[in-house]
Design a protein around this motif. Structure first.
Motif, PDB file in Angstrom:
ATOM      1  N   VAL A 103       0.832  -1.206   0.000  1.00  0.00           N
ATOM      2  CA  VAL A 103       0.000   0.000   0.000  1.00  0.00           C
ATOM      3  C   VAL A 103       0.871   1.263   0.000  1.00  0.00           C
ATOM      4  CG1 VAL A 103      -1.605   1.307   1.464  1.00  0.00           C
ATOM      5  CG2 VAL A 103      -2.008  -1.119   1.029  1.00  0.00           C
ATOM      6  N   SER A 104       2.033   1.198   0.646  1.00  0.00           N
ATOM      7  CA  SER A 104       2.916   2.379   0.710  1.00  0.00           C
ATOM      8  C   SER A 104       3.426   2.784  -0.675  1.00  0.00           C
ATOM      9  CB  SER A 104       4.092   2.109   1.652  1.00  0.00           C
ATOM     10  OG  SER A 104       4.713   0.903   1.290  1.00  0.00           O
ATOM     11  N   ASP A 105       3.343   1.896  -1.671  1.00  0.00           N
ATOM     12  CA  ASP A 105       3.778   2.240  -3.026  1.00  0.00           C
ATOM     13  C   ASP A 105       2.655   2.818  -3.881  1.00  0.00           C
ATOM     14  OD1 ASP A 105       6.450   1.837  -2.743  1.00  0.00           O
ATOM     15  OD2 ASP A 105       6.493  -0.168  -3.612  1.00  0.00           O
ATOM     16  N   GLY A 106       1.626   3.387  -3.245  1.00  0.00           N
ATOM     17  CA  GLY A 106       0.631   4.166  -3.984  1.00  0.00           C
ATOM     18  C   GLY A 106      -0.410   3.352  -4.726  1.00  0.00           C
ATOM     19  N   ILE A 107      -0.609   2.113  -4.307  1.00  0.00           N
ATOM     20  CA  ILE A 107      -1.631   1.302  -4.978  1.00  0.00           C
ATOM     21  C   ILE A 107      -3.015   1.612  -4.423  1.00  0.00           C
ATOM     22  CG2 ILE A 107      -0.053  -0.594  -5.422  1.00  0.00           C
ATOM     23  CD1 ILE A 107      -1.653  -2.063  -3.058  1.00  0.00           C
ATOM     24  N   LEU A 108      -4.030   1.250  -5.179  1.00  0.00           N
ATOM     25  CA  LEU A 108      -5.372   1.147  -4.609  1.00  0.00           C
ATOM     26  C   LEU A 108      -5.455  -0.281  -4.047  1.00  0.00           C
ATOM     27  CD1 LEU A 108      -8.669   2.544  -5.490  1.00  0.00           C
ATOM     28  CD2 LEU A 108      -8.588   0.062  -5.461  1.00  0.00           C
ATOM     29  N   PRO A 109      -5.686  -0.421  -2.750  1.00  0.00           N
ATOM     30  CA  PRO A 109      -5.712  -1.773  -2.176  1.00  0.00           C
ATOM     31  C   PRO A 109      -6.992  -2.494  -2.573  1.00  0.00           C
ATOM     32  CG  PRO A 109      -5.945  -0.088  -0.466  1.00  0.00           C
ATOM     33  CD  PRO A 109      -5.940   0.632  -1.768  1.00  0.00           C
ATOM     34  N   GLY A 110      -6.964  -3.104  -3.715  1.00  0.00           N
ATOM     35  CA  GLY A 110      -8.161  -3.692  -4.310  1.00  0.00           C
ATOM     36  C   GLY A 110      -8.728  -4.842  -3.509  1.00  0.00           C
ATOM     37  N   ILE A 111     -10.038  -4.985  -3.602  1.00  0.00           N
ATOM     38  CA  ILE A 111     -10.702  -6.091  -2.905  1.00  0.00           C
ATOM     39  C   ILE A 111     -10.305  -7.428  -3.545  1.00  0.00           C
ATOM     40  CG2 ILE A 111     -12.857  -5.952  -4.267  1.00  0.00           C
ATOM     41  CD1 ILE A 111     -14.351  -6.578  -1.666  1.00  0.00           C
ATOM     42  N   THR A 112     -10.046  -7.421  -4.848  1.00  0.00           N
ATOM     43  CA  THR A 112      -9.634  -8.668  -5.525  1.00  0.00           C
ATOM     44  C   THR A 112      -8.214  -9.052  -5.096  1.00  0.00           C
ATOM     45  OG1 THR A 112     -10.880  -7.777  -7.381  1.00  0.00           O
ATOM     46  CG2 THR A 112      -9.728  -9.846  -7.760  1.00  0.00           C
ATOM     47  N   ARG A 113      -7.365  -8.036  -4.955  1.00  0.00           N
ATOM     48  CA  ARG A 113      -5.998  -8.268  -4.443  1.00  0.00           C
ATOM     49  C   ARG A 113      -6.074  -8.935  -3.074  1.00  0.00           C
ATOM     50  NH1 ARG A 113      -2.995  -5.270  -0.816  1.00  0.00           N
ATOM     51  NH2 ARG A 113      -0.727  -5.140  -1.121  1.00  0.00           N
ATOM     52  N   ASP A 114      -6.946  -8.385  -2.226  1.00  0.00           N
ATOM     53  CA  ASP A 114      -7.109  -8.919  -0.876  1.00  0.00           C
ATOM     54  C   ASP A 114      -7.601 -10.372  -0.929  1.00  0.00           C
ATOM     55  OD1 ASP A 114      -6.976  -8.182   1.875  1.00  0.00           O
ATOM     56  OD2 ASP A 114      -9.159  -8.377   1.933  1.00  0.00           O
ATOM     57  N   SER A 115      -8.581 -10.614  -1.814  1.00  0.00           N
ATOM     58  CA  SER A 115      -9.128 -11.974  -1.931  1.00  0.00           C
ATOM     59  C   SER A 115      -8.053 -12.945  -2.428  1.00  0.00           C
ATOM     60  CB  SER A 115     -10.307 -12.000  -2.919  1.00  0.00           C
ATOM     61  OG  SER A 115     -11.265 -11.045  -2.560  1.00  0.00           O
ATOM     62  N   VAL A 116      -7.243 -12.479  -3.395  1.00  0.00           N
ATOM     63  CA  VAL A 116      -6.204 -13.351  -3.962  1.00  0.00           C
ATOM     64  C   VAL A 116      -5.145 -13.672  -2.904  1.00  0.00           C
ATOM     65  CG1 VAL A 116      -4.276 -13.390  -5.620  1.00  0.00           C
ATOM     66  CG2 VAL A 116      -6.580 -12.757  -6.384  1.00  0.00           C
ATOM     67  N   ILE A 117      -4.798 -12.667  -2.095  1.00  0.00           N
ATOM     68  CA  ILE A 117      -3.817 -12.920  -1.025  1.00  0.00           C
ATOM     69  C   ILE A 117      -4.352 -14.004  -0.079  1.00  0.00           C
ATOM     70  CG2 ILE A 117      -2.711 -11.904   1.023  1.00  0.00           C
ATOM     71  CD1 ILE A 117      -2.472  -9.261  -0.568  1.00  0.00           C
ATOM     72  N   THR A 118      -5.619 -13.888   0.295  1.00  0.00           N
ATOM     73  CA  THR A 118      -6.222 -14.880   1.198  1.00  0.00           C
ATOM     74  C   THR A 118      -6.268 -16.261   0.538  1.00  0.00           C
ATOM     75  OG1 THR A 118      -7.567 -13.156   2.221  1.00  0.00           O
ATOM     76  CG2 THR A 118      -8.320 -15.418   2.521  1.00  0.00           C
ATOM     77  N   MET A 119      -6.742 -16.307  -0.716  1.00  0.00           N
ATOM     78  CA  MET A 119      -6.868 -17.607  -1.395  1.00  0.00           C
ATOM     79  C   MET A 119      -5.497 -18.257  -1.581  1.00  0.00           C
ATOM     80  SD  MET A 119      -9.822 -16.989  -4.266  1.00  0.00           S
ATOM     81  CE  MET A 119      -8.698 -16.064  -5.233  1.00  0.00           C
ATOM     82  N   GLY A 124      -1.590 -22.541   0.509  1.00  0.00           N
ATOM     83  CA  GLY A 124      -0.240 -22.872   0.982  1.00  0.00           C
ATOM     84  C   GLY A 124       0.855 -22.123   0.245  1.00  0.00           C
ATOM     85  N   LEU A 125       0.472 -21.114  -0.545  1.00  0.00           N
ATOM     86  CA  LEU A 125       1.481 -20.339  -1.270  1.00  0.00           C
ATOM     87  C   LEU A 125       1.952 -19.182  -0.391  1.00  0.00           C
ATOM     88  CD1 LEU A 125      -0.488 -20.191  -4.645  1.00  0.00           C
ATOM     89  CD2 LEU A 125       1.626 -21.481  -4.251  1.00  0.00           C
ATOM     90  N   GLU A 126       3.222 -18.826  -0.575  1.00  0.00           N
ATOM     91  CA  GLU A 126       3.775 -17.698   0.175  1.00  0.00           C
ATOM     92  C   GLU A 126       3.442 -16.399  -0.562  1.00  0.00           C
ATOM     93  OE1 GLU A 126       8.203 -16.316   1.254  1.00  0.00           O
ATOM     94  OE2 GLU A 126       7.925 -18.504   1.107  1.00  0.00           O
ATOM     95  N   VAL A 127       2.931 -15.414   0.166  1.00  0.00           N
ATOM     96  CA  VAL A 127       2.615 -14.118  -0.457  1.00  0.00           C
ATOM     97  C   VAL A 127       3.313 -13.025   0.340  1.00  0.00           C
ATOM     98  CG1 VAL A 127       0.792 -12.546  -1.244  1.00  0.00           C
ATOM     99  CG2 VAL A 127       0.284 -14.990  -0.990  1.00  0.00           C
ATOM    100  N   GLY A 189     -16.185 -22.832   1.084  1.00  0.00           N
ATOM    101  CA  GLY A 189     -15.198 -22.245   1.983  1.00  0.00           C
ATOM    102  C   GLY A 189     -15.182 -20.723   1.979  1.00  0.00           C
ATOM    103  N   TYR A 190     -15.672 -20.113   0.911  1.00  0.00           N
ATOM    104  CA  TYR A 190     -15.638 -18.651   0.809  1.00  0.00           C
ATOM    105  C   TYR A 190     -17.052 -18.067   0.678  1.00  0.00           C
ATOM    106  CZ  TYR A 190     -10.721 -19.584  -0.055  1.00  0.00           C
ATOM    107  OH  TYR A 190      -9.433 -20.024   0.065  1.00  0.00           O
ATOM    108  N   ALA A 191     -18.039 -18.821   1.094  1.00  0.00           N
ATOM    109  CA  ALA A 191     -19.430 -18.368   0.942  1.00  0.00           C
ATOM    110  C   ALA A 191     -19.654 -17.042   1.671  1.00  0.00           C
ATOM    111  CB  ALA A 191     -20.387 -19.439   1.461  1.00  0.00           C
ATOM    112  N   ARG A 192     -18.828 -16.809   2.720  1.00  0.00           N
ATOM    113  CA  ARG A 192     -18.984 -15.551   3.496  1.00  0.00           C
ATOM    114  C   ARG A 192     -18.703 -14.310   2.652  1.00  0.00           C
ATOM    115  NH1 ARG A 192     -14.106 -17.793   4.266  1.00  0.00           N
ATOM    116  NH2 ARG A 192     -12.247 -16.464   4.406  1.00  0.00           N
ATOM    117  N   TRP A 193     -17.999 -14.467   1.521  1.00  0.00           N
ATOM    118  CA  TRP A 193     -17.681 -13.319   0.666  1.00  0.00           C
ATOM    119  C   TRP A 193     -18.852 -12.939  -0.237  1.00  0.00           C
ATOM    120  CZ3 TRP A 193     -12.149 -14.882  -1.439  1.00  0.00           C
ATOM    121  CH2 TRP A 193     -11.224 -14.751  -0.390  1.00  0.00           C
TER     122      TRP A 193
END
Ligand code: PLP
Length: 197
Positions: A103-119, A124-127, A189-193
């Motif tokens: 976020v400090s690099d001036g991005i818009l912290p997208g909801i899809t970015r957030d979802s992809v980080i969680t998924m 088991g992938l490192e992010v 598993g993601y029905a809450r979204w």
């Protein structure tokens, strides 16, 4: 130039929309060019806000890229790190691990970015959220863009430098399939979204 705090009104419009960067980009990956327009900085227009006026910055980069024959632009920070595309966030994959600008690099912290980080972490992938220099994208194994409009789109090349073997690499494919299942309501598993309307 002196907007006063006013009552906020909201409406939601819904319409069918094909693939944001075109069908070719979906299968073969999108072709990106680094823009010479810098991404809005935290000292100019708050980049975290999806504010209409700020989109002149994205429009300059997007139109410039399209006129030059590319699908979209990657925009840099003042210090030469990749921030994001004109209306989508960037992920790069190296040795099976994912990196995305902070976020400090001036991005818009997208909801899809957030979802992809969680998924990705659930898979088991490192992010890691960290600054990505321009040249690091050139040597990525894979890269993809994320956004509500774009969803997950593989990157085929940046500045004419091809990435990976073309099309979606294995990590991009895995995340894209999961994302489609999630937004299509096929993954408990993601029905809450999801919000049923
Ligand atoms: C500048 C910018 N970055 C990133 C995104 C992706 O955000 P989201 O995943 O919330 O759609 C958008 C979406 O419009 C955007 O305009």
């Amino acid at each position: 130039v002196a907007p006063q705090l006013d009552a906020v009104r909201m409406s939601i419009a819904v319409w069918p929309w094909g693939s944001y960067l075109g069908d070719r980009a979906e299968t073969e990956g999108c072709r990106l060019i680094v823009s010479n327009w810098q991404r809005n900085s935290h000292q100019t227009v708050p980049p975290l806000a999806k504010a209409t006026g700020a989109y002149v910055n994205s429009a300059l980069a997007k139109v410039g890229a399209q006129r030059a024959g590319y699908d979209d632009a990657l925009m840099l920070t003042a210090t030469g790190h990749i921030a994001e595309a004109s209306a989508a966030n960037l992920f790069v994959v190296r040795d099976g691990a994912l990196f995305t600008p902070p976020v400090s690099d001036g991005i818009l912290p997208g909801i899809t970015r957030d979802s992809v980080i969680t998924m990705a972490r659930d898979l088991g992938l490192e992010v890691t959220e960290r600054s990505i220099p321009r040249s690091e994208v050139y040597i990525a194994d894979e890269a993809f863009l994320t956004g509500t409009a774009a969803e997950i789109v593989p990157v085929a090349s940046v500045d004419e430098r091809p990435l990976g073997a073309g099309g979606a690499g294995p990590v991009t494919k895995q995340l894209r399939e999961l994302f489609r299942d999630v937004v299509g309501g096929r993954h408990d598993g993601y029905a809450r979204w999801l919000e049923r309307v």
